[in-house]
Structures are given as C-alpha cells and as structure tokens.
Enzyme design. Structure first.
Site, mmCIF file in Angstrom:
data_model
loop_
_atom_site.group_PDB
_atom_site.id
_atom_site.type_symbol
_atom_site.label_atom_id
_atom_site.label_comp_id
_atom_site.label_asym_id
_atom_site.label_seq_id
_atom_site.Cartn_x
_atom_site.Cartn_y
_atom_site.Cartn_z
ATOM 1 N N GLU A 103 0.898 -1.111 0.251
ATOM 2 C CA GLU A 103 -0.149 -0.032 -0.187
ATOM 3 C C GLU A 103 0.681 1.315 0.021
ATOM 4 O O GLU A 103 0.508 2.415 -0.739
ATOM 5 C CB GLU A 103 -0.793 -0.025 1.235
ATOM 6 C CG GLU A 103 -2.099 -0.798 0.881
ATOM 7 C CD GLU A 103 -2.970 -0.302 -0.342
ATOM 8 O OE1 GLU A 103 -3.160 0.688 -0.519
ATOM 9 O OE2 GLU A 103 -3.329 -1.355 -0.865
ATOM 10 N N SER A 129 19.328 -8.603 -7.517
ATOM 11 C CA SER A 129 17.923 -9.288 -8.426
ATOM 12 C C SER A 129 18.490 -9.642 -10.103
ATOM 13 O O SER A 129 17.473 -10.220 -10.458
ATOM 14 C CB SER A 129 17.122 -8.183 -8.223
ATOM 15 O OG SER A 129 17.249 -6.841 -8.757
ATOM 16 N N HIS A 175 3.536 -9.875 -9.471
ATOM 17 C CA HIS A 175 5.139 -10.007 -9.560
ATOM 18 C C HIS A 175 5.688 -8.950 -8.723
ATOM 19 O O HIS A 175 6.376 -9.406 -7.806
ATOM 20 C CB HIS A 175 5.618 -10.128 -10.907
ATOM 21 C CG HIS A 175 7.320 -10.038 -10.859
ATOM 22 N ND1 HIS A 175 7.968 -11.244 -10.492
ATOM 23 C CD2 HIS A 175 8.051 -9.170 -11.001
ATOM 24 C CE1 HIS A 175 9.170 -10.717 -10.521
ATOM 25 N NE2 HIS A 175 9.318 -9.621 -10.990
HETATM 26 C C1 TPP Z 1 19.077 -11.684 -15.727
HETATM 27 C C2 TPP Z 1 17.663 -11.133 -15.684
HETATM 28 N N1 TPP Z 1 16.643 -11.106 -16.457
HETATM 29 C C3 TPP Z 1 15.458 -10.802 -16.227
HETATM 30 C C4 TPP Z 1 15.086 -10.119 -15.115
HETATM 31 C C5 TPP Z 1 13.679 -9.730 -14.806
HETATM 32 N N2 TPP Z 1 13.178 -10.349 -14.236
HETATM 33 C C6 TPP Z 1 13.059 -9.938 -12.631
HETATM 34 S S1 TPP Z 1 12.333 -11.291 -11.889
HETATM 35 C C7 TPP Z 1 11.866 -11.999 -13.220
HETATM 36 C C8 TPP Z 1 10.990 -13.293 -13.139
HETATM 37 C C9 TPP Z 1 11.626 -14.515 -12.227
HETATM 38 O O1 TPP Z 1 10.774 -15.398 -12.018
HETATM 39 P P1 TPP Z 1 11.031 -16.427 -10.864
HETATM 40 O O2 TPP Z 1 12.300 -16.863 -10.882
HETATM 41 O O3 TPP Z 1 10.223 -17.475 -11.312
HETATM 42 O O4 TPP Z 1 10.923 -15.592 -9.517
HETATM 43 P P2 TPP Z 1 9.525 -15.257 -8.821
HETATM 44 O O5 TPP Z 1 9.625 -13.689 -9.259
HETATM 45 O O6 TPP Z 1 8.308 -16.183 -9.591
HETATM 46 O O7 TPP Z 1 9.564 -15.533 -7.553
HETATM 47 C C10 TPP Z 1 12.293 -11.456 -14.487
HETATM 48 C C11 TPP Z 1 12.395 -12.018 -15.810
HETATM 49 C C12 TPP Z 1 16.199 -10.026 -14.076
HETATM 50 N N3 TPP Z 1 16.057 -9.552 -12.945
HETATM 51 N N4 TPP Z 1 17.386 -10.547 -14.358
#
Ligand code: TPP
Ligand code: MG
Length: 431
Positions: A107, A193, A322
C-alpha cells in the site's frame, strides 16, 4: 592436422588429470574382460541392440511430498515432525506478520511513499518451513522473495522498513531498491536481483565451507524462472562434481512475471533436472509448512554429513502481482488466484492444524491480527519519520581510497548544492 594432433597430445593428459579420481583407479582386469561392456569414461550403462530414444517423460510425474492436507490434518503420523507448540506458534506468527508487513508496504508503494515492493503472498510456508529446519549459522542466498526466511531469523521490522525506505537506519545506506535485504549477523547474503546471480555464488560458498570442514550448509533460494538461466545449470553441475553441501531450494510459484511454467520448460519441472546432474532431488507441497520443514531438515542433515548437494522443488503459487510494476490481471484469471488464496493457502492450512490441536482460536486470531498490525504500523511510521542517509554515502564504499574522478563528482555536487540547494529537500538527509 599435425598441429591439431600436437595440440591434442599436449592437452589430453592434463584433461585426464582433471577428471574424477575414480577414472584413474580402474583396474586392468576391467579392460581385459572378454565380455563386451561399455568402457566409455563418463557413463555407467549396458549395450542395447534396439534403436530407442529416451522419452523425456521417463522422469515425469514426480510426486509431491506432503504431511498435512488442506484441512490441516496430518496424513501419516510417522511423517509428523511433532514440532512443539511454541515453535509452531512462531511459524504462524512469522507467516502472518510477513503477510501484514507485505500489505502495508504494498500500500505504501501505491501511495508513492516507497519506490517499489514485492509481496510474498502465498509463499510464506516455503520461507518459514525451510528457515526453521536450518541452524542460524547456515548461509542463506535468496533471490528477492524470501523475506520470511530473514524474519524467521529475527530480523526486526524496523530494519525491513529502513531498507525499503532507504533511510539512515538502512545497513545498505539507501543505495539499493526496496526488498534487497542483507544481514551479515544473520548469515543472509544481500539480495542481487539479476536473476540467478546467487546460484553459482552459493555453490562457491558451499565449497569453501566444505574445505573448512564446518558444520554448516548453504541454502540457495530461486524461482523456477531463474532456473532457466545458464548460471543455474553451471551451478548445479559444479555443486555435484565438487560435492558441495548446498541445498537448492526452488520456489516454483507458477510464474516468472507473466511467463507461466507451461512456457518456461518442457520437462517435469525443476526437480526432474536433479538426476541429470547427479543431485538428490525432491518435490514438496510448498503450502505445507511441515512438508517443507521435513524435506529441508533431511536435506540439511545429509548435505552436511555426506558433502553433497540437494534439490528441493517447493510447489506453491504467487498470489500477489510479480511486483508493484506488474498487473497480473493481464495474464491470469481472478478465479485462478482466488483458488489459491481461499482454498489452498499455507497460512490457513497451518491455522487449521493449530485449531485442531487446541492451540489457537478465533479470539487469539483477532488479538494477534490487531497486535501484528500495530507492530507493523509503528515500524512503518518510524521509518517514514527517519532521515535519509548522509549525501556523502553516494560516493563512499566502492574504493578503499576515493579516486580522483569520484572526488571530482563529489565536489561538483557540493558546488551545485551551494547554489541550488534550496530546490532540494536537504533537511531530510542526515548531516
Ligand atoms: C538476468 C535477468 N533477466 C531478467 C530479469 C527481470 N526479471 C525479474 S524477476 C523475473 C522473473 C523471475 O521469476 P522466478 O524466478 O520464477 O521468480 P518469482 O518472481 O516467480 O519469485 C524477471 C524475468 C532479471 N531481474 N534478471
Ligand atoms: Mg516464479
């Protein structure tokens, strides 16, 4: 050709020396046997005379280990971890406090008070069940959606808030996006991240721990999406060949932002990859905190005793968007989300269990809801009141001694603020 042969001659013995010791100790009799058996290094197999491709679904339908059903009833008494009441209450308090903190910070971002946030809704059981099965000295590498692990280790609300606000109390000095927590004292490595960064790092740390002969394990959390990164595969293979005490903990929550698992992979999830690397693997119900606890505890015990990696795929569901930069209604139905929120939620499952035991009732729930909200709100208000870190921290900590070009930038900022300082909220920064 001659050059290639010369090169091969030079390289081959070095490559062999680098191979597993077992290869070198094979006895002569194995090569002189009249029986025709495959002698190829790197495979243990028989010859066959029929042409058949291996079906990818040979390893499919890996079952989901659970201890409790959705009503919180223990399915098989021999699997009940028999966790004492006080500790179960700690599980519940942590899972619900995390949920409340998520609501307030989500929020808060929506109101423009912080820049970004990621909720942990629906995944509380994976955090708490695994954290409880570890010892405090075990080293944690997280992805970004594991705040409950840090909370279970006693990380206080005001530090969670300080990080998200980037205020003067933030150990990261306000230099990171929200949710990039880290705590050396609690053996929780700061979040990076860029996906999969932490996976090879965790294996390297586990290898170091093995060499120290320390009674510790490394746990590495990641999402099923991050498991598609090349670094994940390199890490799995290194952990197996170097025999490292590491637990790969995959939170399979169904989505990588908008990419559903049906588009993420073609095999049977992440657990199916373990055998390919020679890693002991299991799939568990991530919404069953006791199943997660049992699997992590056993993986930890064996990882330390036997110096080998384990892979746990915890099946769960990301109930929230997400992040605050996402609107998941664009790619999934409300009915789907509601199913997990209302019918298969780790918090309600644990609450049912506690109620069957007579350890919890509606009145206690009401009192705790009020109290936990108050705790979060107090920490939140405190974080908002705090000043931002000193401006000079913009320039420190990268180099032991500040190089000339950074010094110049610092001087330029000071000069700029001398002239235009009135246009900036300088009072909100520590001096
Ligand atoms: C190398 C890289 N590519 C793309 C991203 C953008 N990105 C951030 S989170 C995410 C999805 C990750 O999904 P998952 O590993 O299943 O974790 P969840 O968010 O579901 O917990 C993406 C594509 C990133 N942070 N780093
Ligand atoms: Mg995911």
């Amino acid at each position: 050709m001659a050059a290639l042969r010369a090169l091969l001659k030079l390289r081959a013995p070095a490559a062999w020396r680098g191979m597993v010791g077992r290869q070198a100790t094979r006895s002569l009799s194995e090569f002189t046997s009249l029986e025709e058996k495959p002698q190829f290094p790197g495979a243990s197999a028989e010859f066959v005379d029929s042409l058949e491709f291996i079906q990818p679904n040979v390893i499919s339908g890996i079952p989901v280990y659970r201890v409790m059903d959705r009503q919180g009833q223990i399915l098989n008494a021999s699997e009940d971890p028999l966790i004492p009441q006080e500790q179960v209450l700690k599980f519940y308090h942590t899972m619900t406090l995390l949920n409340t903190m998520d609501r307030i910070l989500y929020e808060s971002q929506r109101q423009g008070r912080i820049s970004f946030y990621m909720t942990n809704y629906g995944e509380e059981g994976t955090h708490v069940g695994s954290a409880a099965a570890l010892t405090d000295t075990d080293l944690v590498f997280g992805q970004y959606r594991e705040a409950g692990v840090l909370m279970y280790r006693g990380y206080p609300l005001d530090l969670f808030m300080a990080q998200c606000y980037g205020n003067a109390l933030d150990p990261g000095k306000g230099r990171q996006m929200p949710v990039h927590y880290g705590c050396k004292d609690r053996n929780f490595v700061t979040i990076s991240s860029p996906l999969a960064t932490q996976i090879p790092q965790a294996v390297g740390a586990a290898y170091a721990i093995k060499r120290e002969n320390a009674d510790r394990v490394v746990i590495c959390y990641f999402g099923e999406g991050a498991a598609s990164e090349g670094d994940a595969h390199a890490a799995f293979n290194f952990s197996a060949t170097l025999e490292c005490p590491v637990i790969f903990f995959c939170r399979n929550n169904g989505y990588a932002i908008s990419t559903p698992t049906s588009e993420q992979y073609r095999g049977d999830g992440i657990a199916a990859r373990g055998p390919g690397y020679g890693i002991l693997s299991i799939r568990v119900d991530g919404n069953d905190v006791f199943a997660v606890y049992n699997a992590t505890k056993e993986a930890r015990r064996r990882a330390v005793a036997e110096n080998q990696p384990f892979l746990i795929e915890a099946m769960t569901y990301r109930i929230g968007h997400h992040s605050t930069s996402d609107d998941s209604s664009a790619y999934r139905s409300v009915d789907e989300v509601n199913y997990w929120d209302k019918q298969d939620h780790p918090i309600s499952r644990l609450r049912h269990y506690m109620m069957h035991k007579g350890w919890w009732d509606d009145e206690q729930e009401k009192v705790w809801r009020k109290k936990s909200r108050k705790l979060v709100m107090e920490a939140f208000e405190e974080a908002e009141r705090k000043r931002k870190p000193k401006l000079e921290y913009l320039f420190s900590d990268v180099y032991a001694e500040m190089p000339q070009h950074i010094k110049k930038q610092e001087e330029a900022l000071a000069k700029h603020l001398k002239v235009y300082g009135e246009h900036y909220p300088l009072d909100s920064y520590e001096k």
